[in-house]
Design a protein around this motif. Structure first.
Motif: not given
Length: 326
Positions: A202-206, A261-264, A272-281, A291-292
């Motif tokens: 989901e986060t490859s190439g971003l 998934q999106n971090v606000q 406000k959307r500011v980031g993207t989750i790389i991995s979560g648990c 990790l975002a």
């Protein structure tokens, strides 16, 4: 097999834990040109690595965006790359297409298996059953080319074990009555706590490697010369072009966070959307860690939520290393 959701928090980690990393692939790069080929593909410098040694690295597209992050392990007859299975279908063809003019063979590894070993008794187990020197070295090639053992970063005492199929079968038989067997959701949680990101489909190439803190983890060489994506990566360092970094956020949620998934962030009573989750648990009590990728100037006092998980609440947690300034 136990899951992370059955563990309240990392302080409850059993004394000895085995994690078969079934959600991970090993990619094998063999052939006489394997080092020179990978030197032109990955962000790390392989030329000084000896058999048994390892490093983190990224494979990027020509725009400098990361296809995947690997732990790169040099063996006597091949180089192994570890990564989550979900990204292999996207990453592997991108690596193979450059191999036509090199004497290399690139494929999924079938002779070795990958495990995580953790807990306060993990070092004693390795010393007794594998190689006492392996508990002191950053990485250690086992006698008879049976595999390699790699000491992992914070948290807890833990080792990455890449061993041949026969030894893997013996390991499972020997340890099954001594250790708690967890799936790799526990290993993922430990990687998050250590601030080490691995890329899912989901986060490859971003993101460029510096957005994933790879420069702070010795995963980028700025002196080795050209490789795919090198121009963008060098520009981010020398011109200060990168404005984002990897952060740990911790809090609570009703569901486990997912890559992509999106971090606000809460600003002036609005999200406000500011980031993207790389991995979560998510642990058994609803505690989550992610990790975002966020703006580098994010405030440690900010309040965050995951857009896709209603009622989630997250806060800044310190990384176990310093992020180098560009």
């Amino acid at each position: 097999m136990l899951k992370l959701s059955q563990l309240k928090d990392i302080s409850q980690l059993p004394d000895l834990v085995l994690c078969p990393l079934d959600s991970w692939d090993l990619i094998s790069v063999a052939g006489e040109d394997r080092i020179t080929f990978l030197q032109g593909q990955l962000t790390c410098d392989l030329t000084n690595l000896k058999p048994g040694q390892q490093t983190l690295a990224a494979q990027c597209n020509p725009q400098g965006k990361v296809w995947s992050i690997f732990r790169v392990i040099v063996l006597k007859d091949r180089v192994l790359l570890t990564q989550p299975k979900s990204v292999t279908a996207k990453q592997l063809p991108e690596l193979q297409k450059y191999a036509a003019f090199s004497k290399v063979e690139i494929k999924k590894e079938t002779e070795y298996q990958i495990f995580g070993l953790a807990g306060c008794k993990s070092a004693a187990y390795i010393a007794k059953n594998a190689d006492a020197s392996a508990i002191h070295d950053q990485s250690r090639l086992l006698e008879g080319d049976k595999g390699v053992i790699i000491k992992q970063p914070y948290p807890s005492l833990r080792y990455l074990m890449i061993i041949k199929n026969e030894q893997a079968k013996e390991l499972i038989e020997d340890i099954k009555d001594q250790a708690s067997i967890y799936d790799d959701s526990l290993w993922n949680a430990m990687n998050i706590a250590s601030g080490v990101a691995f890329i899912e489909q989901e986060t490859s190439g971003l993101f460029i490697p510096q957005m994933l803190n790879l420069q702070a983890l010795d995963g980028i060489s700025f002196t080795k010369g050209c490789y795919i994506g090198q121009e963008t990566i060098a520009r981010a360092k020398y011109r200060g072009a990168n404005k984002r970094a990897l952060f740990i956020l911790t809090g609570r949620a009703t569901k486990a966070p997912k890559a992509g998934q999106n971090v606000q962030v809460l600003l002036n009573d609005n999200w406000k959307r500011v980031g993207t989750i790389i991995s979560g648990c998510q642990y058994g009590d609803g505690h989550i860690e992610v990790l975002a990728v966020l703006p580098k100037d994010s405030n440690a006092g900010d309040v965050y939520q995951i857009q896709e998980i209603e009622g989630s609440a997250l806060y800044y947690a310190p990384l176990p290393y310093e992020i180098e300034e560009e």
